[in-house]
Structure formats: C-alpha cells, structure tokens
Design a protein around this motif. Structure first.
Motif, PDB file in Angstrom:
ATOM      1  N   ALA A 193       1.041  -0.961  -0.147  1.00  0.00           N
ATOM      2  CA  ALA A 193      -0.076  -0.200  -0.130  1.00  0.00           C
ATOM      3  C   ALA A 193       0.583   1.187   0.192  1.00  0.00           C
ATOM      4  O   ALA A 193       0.457   2.250   0.492  1.00  0.00           O
ATOM      5  CB  ALA A 193      -1.559  -0.602   1.370  1.00  0.00           C
ATOM      6  N   THR A 194       1.928   1.131  -0.518  1.00  0.00           N
ATOM      7  CA  THR A 194       3.609   2.397  -0.816  1.00  0.00           C
ATOM      8  C   THR A 194       2.793   3.690  -1.282  1.00  0.00           C
ATOM      9  O   THR A 194       2.054   2.935  -2.151  1.00  0.00           O
ATOM     10  CB  THR A 194       4.258   1.654  -0.223  1.00  0.00           C
ATOM     11  N   ALA A 195       2.894   4.612  -0.316  1.00  0.00           N
ATOM     12  CA  ALA A 195       1.895   5.621  -1.715  1.00  0.00           C
ATOM     13  C   ALA A 195       3.247   5.755  -2.517  1.00  0.00           C
ATOM     14  O   ALA A 195       4.641   5.551  -2.205  1.00  0.00           O
ATOM     15  CB  ALA A 195       1.990   7.024  -0.844  1.00  0.00           C
ATOM     16  N   PRO A 196       2.855   5.672  -4.334  1.00  0.00           N
ATOM     17  CA  PRO A 196       4.231   6.199  -5.285  1.00  0.00           C
ATOM     18  C   PRO A 196       5.097   7.364  -4.407  1.00  0.00           C
ATOM     19  O   PRO A 196       4.680   8.473  -3.420  1.00  0.00           O
ATOM     20  CB  PRO A 196       3.284   6.799  -6.392  1.00  0.00           C
ATOM     21  N   GLY A 197       5.957   6.924  -4.860  1.00  0.00           N
ATOM     22  CA  GLY A 197       7.213   8.216  -4.488  1.00  0.00           C
ATOM     23  C   GLY A 197       8.187   8.408  -3.244  1.00  0.00           C
ATOM     24  O   GLY A 197       9.104   9.308  -2.330  1.00  0.00           O
ATOM     25  N   THR A 198       7.762   6.991  -2.191  1.00  0.00           N
ATOM     26  CA  THR A 198       7.791   6.893  -1.066  1.00  0.00           C
ATOM     27  C   THR A 198       9.309   6.463  -1.230  1.00  0.00           C
ATOM     28  O   THR A 198       9.616   5.344  -1.750  1.00  0.00           O
ATOM     29  CB  THR A 198       7.172   6.134  -0.701  1.00  0.00           C
ATOM     30  N   ALA A 199      10.544   6.439   0.316  1.00  0.00           N
ATOM     31  CA  ALA A 199      11.043   6.456  -0.569  1.00  0.00           C
ATOM     32  C   ALA A 199      11.609   5.023   0.317  1.00  0.00           C
ATOM     33  O   ALA A 199      10.851   4.851   1.221  1.00  0.00           O
ATOM     34  CB  ALA A 199      12.458   6.979   0.635  1.00  0.00           C
ATOM     35  N   LEU A 200      12.485   3.700  -0.504  1.00  0.00           N
ATOM     36  CA  LEU A 200      11.959   2.135   0.262  1.00  0.00           C
ATOM     37  C   LEU A 200      12.195   2.716   1.462  1.00  0.00           C
ATOM     38  O   LEU A 200      12.070   1.536   1.890  1.00  0.00           O
ATOM     39  CB  LEU A 200      13.178   1.860  -0.993  1.00  0.00           C
ATOM     40  N   PRO A 201      13.923   2.533   2.041  1.00  0.00           N
ATOM     41  CA  PRO A 201      13.970   2.665   3.608  1.00  0.00           C
ATOM     42  C   PRO A 201      12.681   3.163   3.958  1.00  0.00           C
ATOM     43  O   PRO A 201      12.250   2.555   5.225  1.00  0.00           O
ATOM     44  CB  PRO A 201      15.290   3.561   3.863  1.00  0.00           C
ATOM     45  N   ARG A 202      12.414   4.617   3.845  1.00  0.00           N
ATOM     46  CA  ARG A 202      10.945   4.436   4.194  1.00  0.00           C
ATOM     47  C   ARG A 202       9.920   3.936   5.001  1.00  0.00           C
ATOM     48  O   ARG A 202       9.671   3.297   5.175  1.00  0.00           O
ATOM     49  CB  ARG A 202      10.509   6.238   4.467  1.00  0.00           C
ATOM     50  N   ALA A 203       9.723   3.241   3.599  1.00  0.00           N
ATOM     51  CA  ALA A 203       8.785   2.284   3.448  1.00  0.00           C
ATOM     52  C   ALA A 203       8.617   1.302   4.217  1.00  0.00           C
ATOM     53  O   ALA A 203       8.075   0.440   5.315  1.00  0.00           O
ATOM     54  CB  ALA A 203       8.552   1.931   1.272  1.00  0.00           C
ATOM     55  N   LEU A 204       9.977   0.893   4.068  1.00  0.00           N
ATOM     56  CA  LEU A 204      10.360  -0.768   4.957  1.00  0.00           C
ATOM     57  C   LEU A 204      10.144  -0.119   6.661  1.00  0.00           C
ATOM     58  O   LEU A 204       9.670  -1.189   7.601  1.00  0.00           O
ATOM     59  CB  LEU A 204      11.721  -1.146   4.784  1.00  0.00           C
ATOM     60  N   GLU A 205      10.761   0.762   6.985  1.00  0.00           N
ATOM     61  CA  GLU A 205      10.630   1.147   8.506  1.00  0.00           C
ATOM     62  C   GLU A 205       8.819   1.451   8.771  1.00  0.00           C
ATOM     63  O   GLU A 205       8.241   0.884   9.923  1.00  0.00           O
ATOM     64  CB  GLU A 205      11.206   2.504   8.602  1.00  0.00           C
ATOM     65  N   ARG A 206       8.169   2.339   8.196  1.00  0.00           N
ATOM     66  CA  ARG A 206       6.531   2.123   8.257  1.00  0.00           C
ATOM     67  C   ARG A 206       5.501   0.832   8.496  1.00  0.00           C
ATOM     68  O   ARG A 206       4.731   0.555   8.906  1.00  0.00           O
ATOM     69  CB  ARG A 206       6.205   2.867   7.340  1.00  0.00           C
ATOM     70  N   SER A 207       6.333  -0.191   7.001  1.00  0.00           N
ATOM     71  CA  SER A 207       5.531  -1.760   7.265  1.00  0.00           C
ATOM     72  C   SER A 207       6.018  -2.500   8.064  1.00  0.00           C
ATOM     73  O   SER A 207       4.983  -3.504   8.687  1.00  0.00           O
ATOM     74  CB  SER A 207       6.192  -2.005   6.078  1.00  0.00           C
ATOM     75  N   LEU A 208       7.565  -2.239   8.929  1.00  0.00           N
ATOM     76  CA  LEU A 208       7.280  -2.870  10.617  1.00  0.00           C
ATOM     77  C   LEU A 208       6.811  -2.566  11.244  1.00  0.00           C
ATOM     78  O   LEU A 208       5.958  -3.013  11.804  1.00  0.00           O
ATOM     79  CB  LEU A 208       9.111  -2.988  10.512  1.00  0.00           C
ATOM     80  N   SER A 209       6.558  -0.987  11.408  1.00  0.00           N
ATOM     81  CA  SER A 209       6.156  -0.159  12.693  1.00  0.00           C
ATOM     82  C   SER A 209       4.504  -0.510  12.297  1.00  0.00           C
ATOM     83  O   SER A 209       3.585  -0.895  13.142  1.00  0.00           O
ATOM     84  CB  SER A 209       6.031   1.395  12.638  1.00  0.00           C
ATOM     85  N   ASP A 210       3.361  -1.185  11.152  1.00  0.00           N
ATOM     86  CA  ASP A 210       2.277  -0.754  10.849  1.00  0.00           C
ATOM     87  C   ASP A 210       1.942  -1.745  11.301  1.00  0.00           C
ATOM     88  O   ASP A 210       1.364  -2.658  12.294  1.00  0.00           O
ATOM     89  CB  ASP A 210       1.790  -0.757   9.588  1.00  0.00           C
ATOM     90  N   ALA A 211       3.066  -3.233  10.797  1.00  0.00           N
ATOM     91  CA  ALA A 211       3.046  -4.418  10.944  1.00  0.00           C
ATOM     92  C   ALA A 211       2.934  -5.104  12.505  1.00  0.00           C
ATOM     93  O   ALA A 211       2.455  -6.193  13.536  1.00  0.00           O
ATOM     94  CB  ALA A 211       3.588  -5.548  10.403  1.00  0.00           C
ATOM     95  N   LEU A 212       3.462  -4.388  13.598  1.00  0.00           N
ATOM     96  CA  LEU A 212       4.190  -5.315  14.961  1.00  0.00           C
ATOM     97  C   LEU A 212       3.200  -4.069  15.722  1.00  0.00           C
ATOM     98  O   LEU A 212       3.662  -3.772  16.872  1.00  0.00           O
ATOM     99  CB  LEU A 212       5.213  -5.116  15.151  1.00  0.00           C
ATOM    100  N   SER A 213       2.606  -2.796  15.895  1.00  0.00           N
ATOM    101  CA  SER A 213       2.268  -1.721  16.582  1.00  0.00           C
ATOM    102  C   SER A 213       0.951  -2.014  17.089  1.00  0.00           C
ATOM    103  O   SER A 213       0.535  -2.036  18.204  1.00  0.00           O
ATOM    104  CB  SER A 213       1.890  -0.505  16.213  1.00  0.00           C
ATOM    105  N   GLY A 214      -0.254  -3.623  16.896  1.00  0.00           N
ATOM    106  CA  GLY A 214      -1.071  -4.128  17.031  1.00  0.00           C
ATOM    107  C   GLY A 214      -1.934  -2.776  17.340  1.00  0.00           C
ATOM    108  O   GLY A 214      -2.492  -2.366  18.225  1.00  0.00           O
ATOM    109  N   ARG A 215      -2.098  -2.238  15.820  1.00  0.00           N
ATOM    110  CA  ARG A 215      -3.481  -1.152  16.061  1.00  0.00           C
ATOM    111  C   ARG A 215      -4.640  -1.345  16.095  1.00  0.00           C
ATOM    112  O   ARG A 215      -5.174  -0.951  15.706  1.00  0.00           O
ATOM    113  CB  ARG A 215      -3.114   0.133  14.891  1.00  0.00           C
TER     114      ARG A 215
END
Length: 218
Positions: free
Chosen positions: A91-113
């Motif tokens: 679901a990463t938005a176009p133009g997002t830097a890949l390192p930032r996308a990776l960090e966000r994906s980990l945070s989203d996956a593991l934050s128990g939202r």
C-alpha cells in the motif's frame, strides 16, 4: 537498487476474498486459536490433534484437511505480522523512499493497532516461548518467515522500479523479514508491553532494520 517507489500507479489492490475463502480463513483461525490455547495450557508435547479439533469444534478429519500436524495449526497466528508487513508495503504511496517504506511497514505490522493484530502478537509471544522446547514448532516459525520472504519479492520488485537488481531485491526481502523475526523473538523473551517503549516489537524491528542496513535512517 532505486531507493524510491515508482511514480506510476501503485500496486493493484487485491479483490475482497469470496465468502468461501472467508469461511475457510475463519475455520483455519479458529483451529489456530484452539491449538495456541492448548499449547499454552499443556505444552505442545502434551497436546494432540484430537484435542485441538475438539477445542475448535471441528471434526478431526476437518483438522487434517487444513493442517498436516498439530504444530502446523498455529501457523496463521505466527504468520499474521509478516502478512501485515507485506500488505503495508504493497500500500506504499508512489514516490515514498524505500527505506522509509520498510520502516513504516514494520511499524504498521507490529504496533498492534487493532484487536486482531494485538491478539496475534500476544499469541506469538506465547508460542515462541513454547517453541523454545519444541523443535517442530520452531520449524513452523522459520518456515513462516521463509514464506514471508518469498511473498515480499514481487512487492519489493515493484517498489524498486524497472531495472532493479534481482539480487538486491532479494537481499532487501531477507533484511525486512529478518528484522521482523528477530524483533519478535527478542520481544517474546521479555515482559515488555506491545507499545510505548524502545523494547516494543515495532521499535525493536526498526532498530533491527537499521542495524542490518548499516544504521542508516530514511
């Protein structure tokens, strides 16, 4: 490998599963929860497939229709965080830097939202502790993450853009998957809460990712 997602349209959204697929997933999850409960109460060695089927309210033949053995039954709970990571990356938005996308994906996956995410994380902690004394359960855990690595490859290839080095893409998939796995194993061995500390799963995963990529930040 390019560090930015392409500006072209992002990955196609997957269609909503059919009613049959949703019922199948619900049955699988029900069996997984029953197995996790019994493993927590008795340990894997003292739990049988018959007991899991009984706790889940399904016939034994139904259990074996879905799973080869009792340890395999908890795979949906163990795989949940990795699947959330894949969905977040897709679901990463176009133009997002890949390192930032990776960090966000980990945070989203593991934050128990949401409740389901919190449940799977808490069960993962229980199951990883049980796996310390059960080789078959550890095998399921490692297989889950091997499968997760494979599922990340097409997502990362799209984010990396045309002409990306396949080896670089694969190494990125390994790094992202290992960051999640090691973070969960580290957190499971503690009594730390799901969020709010530097020892939470999400914080640990981001730290692991940065360590594995040379300490760089997005």
């Amino acid at each position: 490998m390019s560090t930015h997602a392409p500006s072209a349209p992002s990955l196609q959204r997957t269609r909503r599963p059919s009613l049959t697929a949703r019922r199948k997933a619900a049955t699988e999850l029900g069996i997984a929860r029953a197995a996790a409960e019994l493993f927590a109460e008795r340990g894997p060695d003292r739990t049988t497939a018959e007991q899991i089927a009984g706790r889940a309210g399904v016939a034994l033949r139904t259990f074996y229709r879905y799973y080869r053995g009792k340890q395999d039954a908890v795979a949906p709970l163990l795989a949940d965080s990795a699947e959330r990571q894949r969905i977040a990356l897709a679901a990463t938005a176009p133009g997002t830097a890949l390192p930032r996308a990776l960090e966000r994906s980990l945070s989203d996956a593991l934050s128990g939202r949401d409740e389901a995410a919190r449940e799977s994380l808490l069960w993962t902690r229980v199951l990883l502790r049980a796996a310390a004394g059960d080789a078959a359960l550890r095998t399921v855990w490692y297989r889950v993450h091997r499968d997760a690595e494979e599922s990340l490859l097409p997502v990362l290839a799209t984010l990396a853009g045309p002409g990306a080095d396949p080896l670089s893409v694969r190494l990125t998939a390994v790094t992202a998957t290992e960051a999640l796995r090691v973070a969960l194993e580290t957190w499971a061995a503690t009594g730390e809460p799901l969020s709010g500390t530097q020892a939470s799963p999400a914080a640990l995963a981001v730290r692991c990712l940065r360590e594995l990529t040379g300490g760089s930040e997005p």
